[in-house]
Structure formats: structure tokens, C-alpha cells
Design an enzyme around this catalytic site. Structure first.
Site: not given
Ligand code: EPU
Length: 412
Positions: A21-22, A91, A115, A121-123, A301, A323
Site C-alpha cells: 500500500k505505502n 492520507r 487513519c 501534521p504535514i509541517d 504498522d 512513532i
Molecule cells: N510527522 C510530523 N510532521 C510531518 C510528517 C510527519 O510531525 O510533516 C510525524 C507524524 O505525525 C508521525 C511521525 O512524524 O508521528 C512519522 O510520520 P511519517 O511522515 O514518517 O509517516 P507518514 O508518511 O505519515 C507513512 C505511512 C504509514 C506508516 C509510516 C511509517 C503512508 C500513506 N503512510 O506515514 O502507514 O505508519 O509511514 O512507516 O505511506 C499504515 O500503513 O497503516 C500507515 C499508517
């Protein structure tokens, strides 16, 4: 959607992993960057993928999805504000921002959903876009990103490690002549995306602590790519085998699963594997102490599934979620099901037991839902799981695969 699960039966057989998926979500978004058609193989038929396809079609791309093969033709791609409901449902729609910035120098999008496992956030993404010469505004749940200054070369450091921001910043940087990005995080799925970008003609190089890119002219061609298999799907079936039967998991690159496999082997579980297959047989292992970490550490995950396994070990195991802030739901369900469990500060200490009383449960996120299914299948009794739609967002053909292994699951 609700499902009724009758647990306690033998779960046995072979199951093949689908595409991750990711990896699929960013890959589908990146296909808009192709000069020519894209043929993707091993695409999982999951609702997150259907949502991205819906968005591509709204942008006048042709998408033909047969079995697990998808042909994407972006010849008629048009800029449109991404104000579609699909963007909020998932997401990964945020990957369209980076792609749009490279293609159109602007992007207007409904803030991405997904989820609810923390603030999410996306900062980090936004700060990277700023470093690449973009400005942004957020009004009424709509994010508007646009070019402020023409940047041709950049050397940037991401604010924090993030899977999504690393891929997204890379997408946004592809309009530059040259970039280097530091503090990046590429898990196996992100590496698959980089591999795809290289096939499209974007030479992005992953070094030890950065990614680097120097622009090349794109050639018109058909790009073919097979999506990496889903390591979290593999872990889900592996834990199910250990809890309830005898499962051989096929079509999985086990090199991407080194940490979870090692943890299970060290605890004495009956797991055998080679490069592309895992065999997991019902067994009871020693307690484990696990902490989620970025790759190659233990994946967040897979944390909920291991929680269910902890409930069947002989002693106290612990899980620290490091995480996401809000991903401990399964431990409260274990507690409600008669398992001794102490939950504090994103850490759960679980005492293994032989008696678990199934009840009715509600899935709060994709992986939580999958863990609930493992809990229900591996214990005597019946359980109703509501909100099961969450699970279908990320597991290909889940209900049929479970039934083929002998699992009793009915859609209510
Ligand atoms: N975070 C921030 N700011 C940001 C981005 C992330 O504070 O701009 C924080 C997040 O809130 C989190 C941490 O940094 O606490 C790590 O987030 P990351 O950005 O690495 O994860 P993500 O891109 O949001 C992807 C997968 C997740 C998976 C994580 C870690 C997708 C769409 N999602 O999330 O998948 O858990 O990487 O491997 O690719 C799942 O498959 O169930 C799932 C949640």
C-alpha cells in the site's frame, strides 16, 4: 462495514503477498510525472488505491485496472484544484502536492485525511516546499501551495525524519536542475518509489545520508514497474500463523523484514524463511520487549499485531510506540478481553494468558482492525468487528485470503 468472526479454528495454507500500500500510493501519484504511459504490476486492489485512481480520472488521466495490473495514460492530464472528497479520505493524497508543484508550480488541495493515529501534521512537507521556493496558505481545510521564487538548485535539510515528507519533497524537487536533500527517510516502499522515478527518467540517487538529483531530459517511453510486496501484510499473516495454525507466506522480499523476523526467532517462535517465503507455525514464544522505530527498526504498522501475540506468550512483554501518538487501541481491547495489560505513555506491558474472552470490537485504524481480526480468529468464541472498512483500505482481498486459510469471517 461490520464482520462477524468465529474464532478458534485451524488456520492453514498458503497465502501470497500483494503489492505494498505505502508504495502504491506514491507510485500512482508519480505516474503523472511520466512522459508516456505507465504499466504497474502487483498493484493491490485496496480502497486507498481506488481513491487515488478516482483522483487521476478526475484529472483526465486514463486508468485501466485489470487484476493487479494498471495502465495509466496521462496524455490529457489537466491542472485542477484537488478539492475532491477522495483527498480527504486518504492520507497519501498529499503526494499529489509534490507532483503538482513539479508539473504546474502550484497546488490547491483539501487537507489529507487518513487513519486517526495521532495529530499527523504535514509541517515537514511544508517546510521542505518552502526551502524549494514555494509559499503556502491554509484556509478552511484547503491548502494552497504556489511558487514564490524560481529556485534552480537546492541543498536542503528536512526538519525531521518522515517517510511521507522525504518522498514528497523529492517529487517537488524534480522541477529543479539539481538538488541534495538531507535528513531523509526511505523505507523499502520509498526506495521502490525512487527506483520507479529512475525508470521514468528522473535520476535520483539515494546515498547514505541524502538523496541527490541532477535533471536529465525525459524520453517518451512506456515505463513498466512491479510494486514491492507488502511487508506489513506479510507480518499480519505471519502473526496469524503463529497464533492459530500453519501458514506459508509467498511472494515477499524477506530482506525487508529482518528486525521482526529476528525478534520472533530470538523469542523461540516457529518461523522459517528464505528470500521470498515465510513459514509460520503455531507456537508459544518467550516474552519480548519491542519498541517501534524507523526502518530498519521494528515497524509501527506491525505493532498492533504483535500486541495480540504478546497476549499468548508465557510472561510479560512490552511494546513502546515511538512513532505515532495514538496507536495503542489494541491494548485496551486486550484489557477488555481479560488480558492483564498496563498502558501508559504509549507503552503497553502485556501479561500472556491462556484465556481470552472475545467480545464485540470497533476498529479505529487500519492496523488496529487487522489486529482485532487476528485476536478474534485465534481465540474460541465469536466477535463482531465494526468499522472493518478501515482494514480494506490497506489489505488486498483480505476477507477471501482469510477464508482460503480456513478463517470464519462473515460480512454483516
Ligand atoms: N510527522 C510530523 N510532521 C510531518 C510528517 C510527519 O510531525 O510533516 C510525524 C507524524 O505525525 C508521525 C511521525 O512524524 O508521528 C512519522 O510520520 P511519517 O511522515 O514518517 O509517516 P507518514 O508518511 O505519515 C507513512 C505511512 C504509514 C506508516 C509510516 C511509517 C503512508 C500513506 N503512510 O506515514 O502507514 O505508519 O509511514 O512507516 O505511506 C499504515 O500503513 O497503516 C500507515 C499508517
Amino acid at each position: 462495514m461490520n464482520v462477524k468472526v468465529t474464532g478458534g479454528g485451524m488456520i492453514k495454507g498458503n497465502v501470497s503477498c500483494s503489492g505494498a500500500k505505502n508504495a502504491s500510493i506514491p507510485l500512482l501519484c508519480a505516474s503523472l510525472l511520466a512522459k508516456g504511459k505507465v504499466l504497474l504490476r502487483n498493484v493491490p486492489r485496496i480502497s486507498d488505491v481506488f481513491d487515488i485512481c478516482g483522483i487521476l480520472k478526475r484529472l483526465d488521466c486514463k486508468v485501466v485496472f485489470k487484476g493487479h495490473t494498471m495502465l495509466i495514460d496521462n496524455t490529457n492530464l489537466k491542472y485542477r484544484p484537488l478539492l475532491f472528497e477522495e483527498c480527504q479520505r486518504i492520507r497519501g493524497s498529499y503526494y499529489l502536492i509534490g507532483v503538482f508543484l513539479t508539473l504546474f508550480s502550484k497546488c490547491e488541495i483539501l487537507l489529507p485525511g487518513g487513519c486517526k493515529i495521532g495529530a499527523r501534521p504535514i509541517d515537514i512537507h511544508l517546510e521542505a516546499f518552502s526551502d524549494l521556493g514555494y509559499e503556502y496558505q491554509i484556509t478552511d481545510n484547503v491548502l494552497w501551495v504556489y511558487k514564490k521564487k524560481a529556485v534552480k538548485e537546492a541543498n536542503i535539510v528536512l526538519k525531521n525524519k518522515s517517510v511521507g515528507a522525504s518522498i514528497n519533497a523529492c517529487f517537488a524537487g524534480l522541477s529543479l536542475n539539481h538538488f541534495v536533500m538531507h535528513n531523509i527517510l526511505f523505507e523499502p516502499e520509498g526506495k521502490d518509489v525512487l527506483d520507479f522515478l529512475n525508470k521514468l527518467g528522473y535520476p535520483v540517487v539515494l546515498n547514505d545520508d541524502n538523496i541527490a538529483y541532477t535533471k536529465k531530459n525525459l524520453e517518451f517511453k512506456l515505463t513498466k514497474h512491479t510494486i514491492v510486496s507488502d511487508r506489513i501484510e506479510a507480518i499480519t499473516y505471519m502473526v496469524l500463523g503463529l497464533l492459530a495454525g500453519d501458514i506459508t507466506i509467498k511472494k515477499i522480499e524477506t530482506k525487508n523484514l529482518e528486525t521482526p523476523l529476528k525478534i520472533l526467532k530470538d523469542a523461540g517462535y516457529n518461523v522459517l524463511y528464505n528470500d521470498s517465503e515465510i513459514h509460520a507455525k503455531k507456537s508459544i514464544g518467550a516474552p519480548m520487549e519491542v519498541k517501534t522505530e524507523v526502518y530498519p527498526g521494528f515497524p509501527t504498522d506491525a505493532q498492533s499485531m504483535f500486541g495480540v501475540l504478546f497476549a499468548r506468550t508465557t510472561g510479560k512483554s512490552s511494546m513502546q510506540e515511538a512513532i505515532f501518538e495514538n496507536r495503542m487501541h489494541i491494548y485496551y481491547d486486550l484489557l477488555d478481553s481479560g488480558v492483564e495489560c498496563l498502558i501508559k505513555n504509549n507503552k503497553a506491558i502485556v501479561e500472556g494468558t491462556k484465556t481470552i474472552y472475545l467480545k464485540n470490537y470497533k476498529a479505529y485504524d487500519l492496523r488496529h482492525g487487522a489486529a482485532l481480526l487476528l485476536l478474534a480468529l485465534s481465540n474460541e468464541g465469536e466477535a463482531l468487528i465494526s468499522n472493518f472498512d478501515y482494514v480494506l483500505r490497506g489489505y488486498d482481498d483480505f476477507i477471501n485470503k482469510i477464508r482460503a486459510l480456513g478463517g470464519k469471517i462473515e460480512i454483516i
